[in-house]
Design an enzyme around this catalytic site. Structure first.
Site, short mmCIF file in Angstrom:
data_model
loop_
_atom_site.label_atom_id
_atom_site.label_comp_id
_atom_site.label_asym_id
_atom_site.label_seq_id
_atom_site.Cartn_x
_atom_site.Cartn_y
_atom_site.Cartn_z
N THR A 132 0.82 -1.20 0.00
CA THR A 132 0.00 0.00 0.00
C THR A 132 0.86 1.26 0.00
O THR A 132 1.99 1.25 0.50
CB THR A 132 -0.91 0.02 1.25
OG1 THR A 132 -1.56 1.29 1.36
CG2 THR A 132 -0.11 -0.21 2.52
N TYR A 175 -2.58 -0.07 10.71
CA TYR A 175 -2.64 -0.62 9.35
C TYR A 175 -1.35 -0.33 8.59
O TYR A 175 -0.78 -1.23 7.95
CB TYR A 175 -3.83 -0.03 8.60
CG TYR A 175 -3.87 -0.39 7.13
CD1 TYR A 175 -4.28 -1.64 6.72
CD2 TYR A 175 -3.48 0.53 6.15
CE1 TYR A 175 -4.31 -1.98 5.37
CE2 TYR A 175 -3.50 0.21 4.81
CZ TYR A 175 -3.92 -1.04 4.42
OH TYR A 175 -3.93 -1.38 3.09
#
Length: 362
Positions: A132, A175
Site C-alpha cells: 500500500t 494498518y
C-alpha cells in the site's frame, strides 16, 4: 501460456474472493490456469464474488475457505502452487485503529505464515505481494498548494512525477505498520532466502466487483451512495488527491510482474494511475453527478487519522520494468464501475451511456 509462465501447478490467490483477487483469478482462469482461491469470506459481498468465479470457471477454480492465520491450511494450499498472489489482508485504517491486534495478526503474521510455507519448498515459486501507499506515511513534509479544488505539491517536479519508491518509509496507524512490516518481510525473504518475490505498493484501485464502504474502496462507495440517492460524507475538505487505477490495469501489472519475475524479484513498485490519473475526491464526486445527471449530496466531517492530503504514484519504475501500457483514463473507468454497480442493482438504478472523457485531472 497467456498471463504468465506455463505453470507446473495451480496459481494460489490469497484473498481471491476479494475485489482485486477475484478480478485476477478470473483473468488467470480465463487464460487457462488452474486457480486456488484462498479466502476466509469475512468481508461483505465476497461470497458473491466467489460464486461468480465458480460459475464462470467451474473446471478451473478451487475454493479453500480458510483464514490466512491458519498455518496448516495455508501451507497445504501453497504446497504445489506455481505462483502466489497475496491479497488476503485486513484492509481498513479505521478497523486497524479499533482492533490493532487482529490487524497485526492478519496482515503481518498471515504474511509471515505464507513466506514460511514458501521457504519450506525446495524451489519457492514467485510471490507477488499487495502492499500500500500507506507505507510512506501521511507525507506531511510535502509542501502543498490548493488549486482547482485539489491539494497539489508546490514543487512542480514532484507534481509532474508523483511519489517514488526512494521516498523514506514512515508507517502511520496500525494498518500502515502491519502492511509496511509485511512489505519489508517480503523484500527481505527475497534477499535472505531467495524467494522470487516482488511488492506492489498500490494507490487507489477501483472497478467492477468492488463493494466499497466508507472505510475502504472510496470510489465504489461514492458511486453506491450516489446510486442509492444517499449523501456522501467527505472526511477533511475533500480536496485530497489520489491517482486512481482501474482494476483491469492493476491485474495487468501483477501478471506482468509474474512474467518478468527475474527482473522484478526483490523490488518494490508503486502501482497507481500516476499523475495523468490524479484526481481530487471533489472532482470524482462531480463526475459521478455528471454521469447520473444529478448532483451528489455531500457532507463533511473531521479529518481521519493517517489520511494523506496528496498521494500520487510515480509509476516510471513499474512502467519500465514491467512494460506496462498507459492506464485507462479515470473518467472512463469510473463510468465503467458505475455501469457495473447499476447493473448489480437492477433496472431502477441503470445509467445511460457514459459521456466522452473530458481529460485527466491536473
Amino acid at each position: 501460456m497467456a498471463g504468465g509462465p506455463a505453470p507446473a501447478g495451480p496459481v494460489l490467490v490469497t484473498g481471491g474472493a476479494g475485489f482485486i483477487g477475484a478480478n485476477l483469478a478470473d483473468r488467470l482462469a480465463g487464460d487457462g490456469h488452474d486457480v486456488i482461491v484462498y479466502d476466509a469470506l469475512a468481508r461483505p459481498g465476497v461470497a458473491r464474488n466467489l460464486g461468480w468465479l465458480t460459475r464462470r470457471h467451474p473446471q478451473r477454480i478451487t475454493a479453500i475457505v480458510a483464514d490466512i492465520r491458519d498455518r496448516d491450511r495455508l501451507g497445504e494450499a501453497a504446497r504445489d502452487a506455481a505462483a502466489v498472489f497475496h491479497f488476503a489482508a485486513q484492509v481498513a485504517v479505521t478497523t486497524s485503529l479499533d482492533a490493532p491486534r487482529e490487524d497485526f495478526e492478519v496482515n503481518l503474521l498471515g504474511t509471515l505464515n505464507l513466506l514460511e510455507a514458501l521457504r519450506a519448498r525446495a524451489v519457492p515459486p514467485p510471490l507477488l505481494f499487495a502492499s500500500t501507499n500507506k507505507v510512506y506515511g501521511d507525507l506531511a513534509d510535502v509542501a502543498l498548494t490548493v488549486e482547482d479544488d485539489a491539494h497539489l505539491p508546490a514543487d512542480p517536479g514532484l507534481r509532474a512525477t508523483g511519489i517514488g519508491e526512494a521516498r523514506p518509509l514512515d508507517f502511520h496507524t496500525p494498518y500502515g505498520c502491519s502492511k509496511g512490516a509485511a512489505d519489508q518481510y517480503v523484500l527481505d525473504y527475497a534477499r535472505s532466502f531467495g524467494i522470487p518475490a516482488a511488492v506492489m505498493r498500490m494507490s487507489c484501485i477501483y472497478g467492477p466487483r468492488q463493494r466499497g464502504s466508507e472505510d475502504q474502496g472510496w470510489v465504489a462507495h461514492f458511486l453506491i451512495r450516489a446510486l442509492e440517492g444517499e449523501p456522501v460524507t467527505l472526511y477533511g475538505d475533500g480536496r485530497q488527491v489520489r491517482d486512481v487505477l482501474h482494476v483491469a490495469d492493476a491485474v495487468a501489472a501483477y501478471l506482468a510482474a509474474w512474467r518478468r519475475i527475474d527482473a522484478a524479484a526483490g523490488r518494490a513498485f508503486n502501482l497507481g494511475g500516476g499523475p495523468g490519473n490524479a484526481v481530487s475526491l471533489r472532482r470524482v464526486l462531480a463526475w459521478i453527478g455528471h454521469l447520473l445527471g444529478r448532483p451528489v449530496e455531500t457532507r463533511f466531517a473531521d479529518w481521519r487519522a493517517g489520511d494523506q492530503r496528496y498521494y500520487v504514484s510515480d509509476t516510471r519504475r513499474a512502467t519500465a520494468a514491467l512494460g506496462l501500457a498507459a492506464p485507462m483514463p479515470w473518467q472512463d473507468g469510473v463510468a465503467d464501475l458505475a455501469r457495473w454497480l447499476a447493473a448489480e442493482r437492477g433496472p431502477d438504478a441503470a445509467i445511460g451511456a457514459a459521456p466522452a472523457p473530458t481529460g485527466a485531472a491536473s
